[in-house]
Every structure is written in structure tokens, then in C-alpha cells.
Write a protein that holds these residues in place. Sequence first.
Motif, PDB file in Angstrom:
ATOM      1  N   THR A 332       0.839  -1.201   0.000  1.00 18.98           N
ATOM      2  CA  THR A 332       0.000   0.000   0.000  1.00 18.98           C
ATOM      3  C   THR A 332       0.872   1.248   0.000  1.00 18.98           C
ATOM      4  O   THR A 332       2.085   1.197   0.230  1.00 18.98           O
ATOM      5  N   ARG A 358      -5.779   0.754   1.697  1.00 15.73           N
ATOM      6  CA  ARG A 358      -6.025  -0.122   2.852  1.00 15.73           C
ATOM      7  C   ARG A 358      -5.659  -1.578   2.614  1.00 15.73           C
ATOM      8  O   ARG A 358      -5.775  -2.417   3.506  1.00 15.73           O
ATOM      9  N   CYS A 370     -14.380   4.369   2.774  1.00 13.11           N
ATOM     10  CA  CYS A 370     -12.947   4.582   2.568  1.00 13.11           C
ATOM     11  C   CYS A 370     -12.712   5.856   1.751  1.00 13.11           C
ATOM     12  O   CYS A 370     -11.880   6.696   2.095  1.00 13.11           O
TER      13      CYS A 370
END
Length: 447
Positions: A332, A358, A370
Amino acid sequence: MLRVAVVGSGPSGVYSAQTLVQQDPAVLVDVLDRLPCPYGLVRYGVAPDHEKIKSLQNNLRTVLEHERVRFLGSVQVGTGGVPAARLRELYHAVVYCVGAATDRHLGIPGEDLPGSFSATEFVSWYSAHPDAVADGFVLGARSAVVIGVGNVAVDVTRILARGAAELSPTDMPQAALTALTASRVNAIHMVGRRGPSQARFTTKELRELGGLPDAEVGVDPDELALDPAYVDPSALPAVQRRNVEVLRGWATEPSKGLPRRIRLRFFLRPVELLADGGRVGAVRFERTLPDGRGGVTGTGRYEDIEAQLVLRSVGYRGVPLEGLPFDPATGTVPHLAGRVLRGGVVAPGEYVAGWIKRGPTGVIGTNRPCAKETVLSLLEDAAVLVGKDVPDDPLVALRAEGVEPVEWSGWRAIERAEAELGASLGRGVVKLPDWESLLAAARGTVS
């Protein structure tokens, strides 16, 4: 006015654009995508026989047709395309929603034998992704092994077990439909290294396997009983408990004598793919047992399962995007509530949402909160960001630098071409499967 670039037109990108225009009445959003088509994994990851989920495209379309949102397809960002640093010059803020673009590997001998593929390669092929394996799949195998027990594993198992009459009404590309119609696969083994109570599939997806007209599902009750939570599922979360109930029903069903058989296997860990005549011929598994801590331990006992086709479905992983920081341990981009961190310090004007933020977790709807978290961070920074000088229209600058985006009118032309192709084949909409045909349709140069 605040000008924002959103890189990626899948659910996380579109939800980011939607939240931006809802929260700020003056913001202008350009949604950039490497592909000439929008919708990301909703177009190229959702199985073609899942029409209800695919209909989410209609909701995403509404956002991309908003008067303050502009779709710019066929725009590569990073290596070989528009550098991330250049995007920062053209927009007040950039939100990266680039997903998790590669597969996790098993890391075992024989993984790269001919006949062994990632499940994502198979999905890309039957979903007409323009980057799909060039030679496609010749399904002359008799036995297939799907390694993994998540929803993607269930999807590829189901598609392998479906017949032509069920697949023809979908938007599956013609070459994939032809190959699947001629498929000789009659035994499909879906295998997990842990027990049924720890499988990642949802009950709705699991139950679909039991409703296929030409395939029956088999489960070994003795193998299921190795899982203590299978014996007494009362303490399990609702989804896992329902999964166990479905499996329990299949374990007691007599054979129906259908032409294809799906067998669900558990507590088997792949250790090697075995060759036969230069191609994969079997998968060697080690029997595992629960270790009492949520994992499994090997027993030193092995079993070979015949397979001329192996589809590996053990998860996704993010890849670095040139010009952005990246954490290889998590796959990520480091961030703080969606704000990109460079060396532990917030990078003004750079944000992430979705799987690159994430990790590859959750379902499509998980992207909505998100994206909202990221956009709220961006809007908190807006007073500072808007002070930066940017072009009146970044698209003019991009075109001056040789970028030729596929705009919304080009995407609509692709849709029309796919409808016309389907009509010519006596089917509904049929996807165009390659870059050349997609771009020709978008540019209006179809012969």
C-alpha cells in the motif's frame, strides 16, 4: 475553483468523485483511467453471470455523467505516461485509486508450469480485459484445481462448471464463450489450506455452486470434521455459520450423476505442482490440521490431485506507482486518513483511496466509507490547496503534451459497438476484448 484528478475509475475512484461533488459545490473532478473503459473491477472483475452486481455500473455512470465530473480514459499515469509530478502541477489535488494490480504467489516449485495460471488471468480473459493473456485458454483439461476458498475462487469454479446456454446471454467475449463451450473439464477441485469455518467466500456465492444445472457438489464429511468449529458452529459469526450449514447439507447429498463434479477440499496446503509432459499434471498437497491458534500445521502426509489446469486464487497485492511512496510489506501507499505520507510527512495535495490505501480487503461497498474519509481529508486541506496556480483546463495541457484521452463520448461509442457486435452474433451486449478494437470504437474508426 478546486480542480481534482482522481486516478482510477473503479468504485473507489467513482465514490471519491461522488463525495467531492456532493461536499463541495464548486469542485471540478477529472477521473483518469489507464483503460478506455470506466468502472474498473465492476467491468473487469465481477463475473459475467452476476448481472445484479454488474448493474452497479448504472450507479457509477450517474456519477461520471455529473456536470462537474469528466471521464478521461486511456490515460497512463506513472511509467510510460503522465508523471505523478506533472499531475501535481496540473491539479490542486490528486487522489490515487489504483487498486491492487497483481496477484500473490504460492512460492512453490512448478508454479510457473504451462497450464498454471493466476485466477486473475482467467477472470481477465473471460471478462475481456484488454491486457488478458494473448493466447487465451484452450480448455482441453479433464481435471482442474482451483487453489483458494474465497469469492474469486468460487467465481472461476462456477464459470468452469457452467454450460453454453447459461453463458451465452452474458457479455462474455465470443472467444471465451467458444472455448468454455468446448471445454472438456468435468472435475473441478476447489482447495483450501484451512478449514470450512475459515473460508473467505460468502454464503450467497457458495450456494450458487449447488444450483448449477449440469454440475453437482461433493464434500467429504470426514475432512470437514477436522475443523472443531464445523462440529459445533454455534459460536461462529453468522456468515461462517451459514457456510458450514450449506457444506453440511452437501456432505450428506447423494450423487445426482451430473456431467460435471465440483469437489470442495479443506486442510490441504499446496507444496508443489507436478509436471506431466512439460505441463502441469497434478498438484501435490500436504494434509494440515488446526494448530489451535487460528492457523494450521503440516502433518507430513501428502496427496496428489490430478490437474491439467491450475488456477491460483490466493489474494491480490498492490504494486508501486512511479512517483509515489510505497510500503512493500503491506503493498500500500503510506497515508494518514488518506493523505499520502512521504518519509512520514504529509505530502500536500496527494491522497489515496481503495485497495492501494487499505490493502485488498472488503467488498465493493467498503470503498464508499474509505473514499469518504479520504475526500474529507482533502476538503479540510482545500483552503491551502486552492492557492496553488494550475491551468484553467488541465486537459488542454495534457493534449499539448501528446495525451489523447478517450472522453465520455468515446466510451459511449464503445458501448454502441459492443451492442452491435452482440446483435451480429445473436447475443446481447458482447464485450470488445482488445486494445485495438476498443480504441477503434472510441475513435470512430471501426471498419
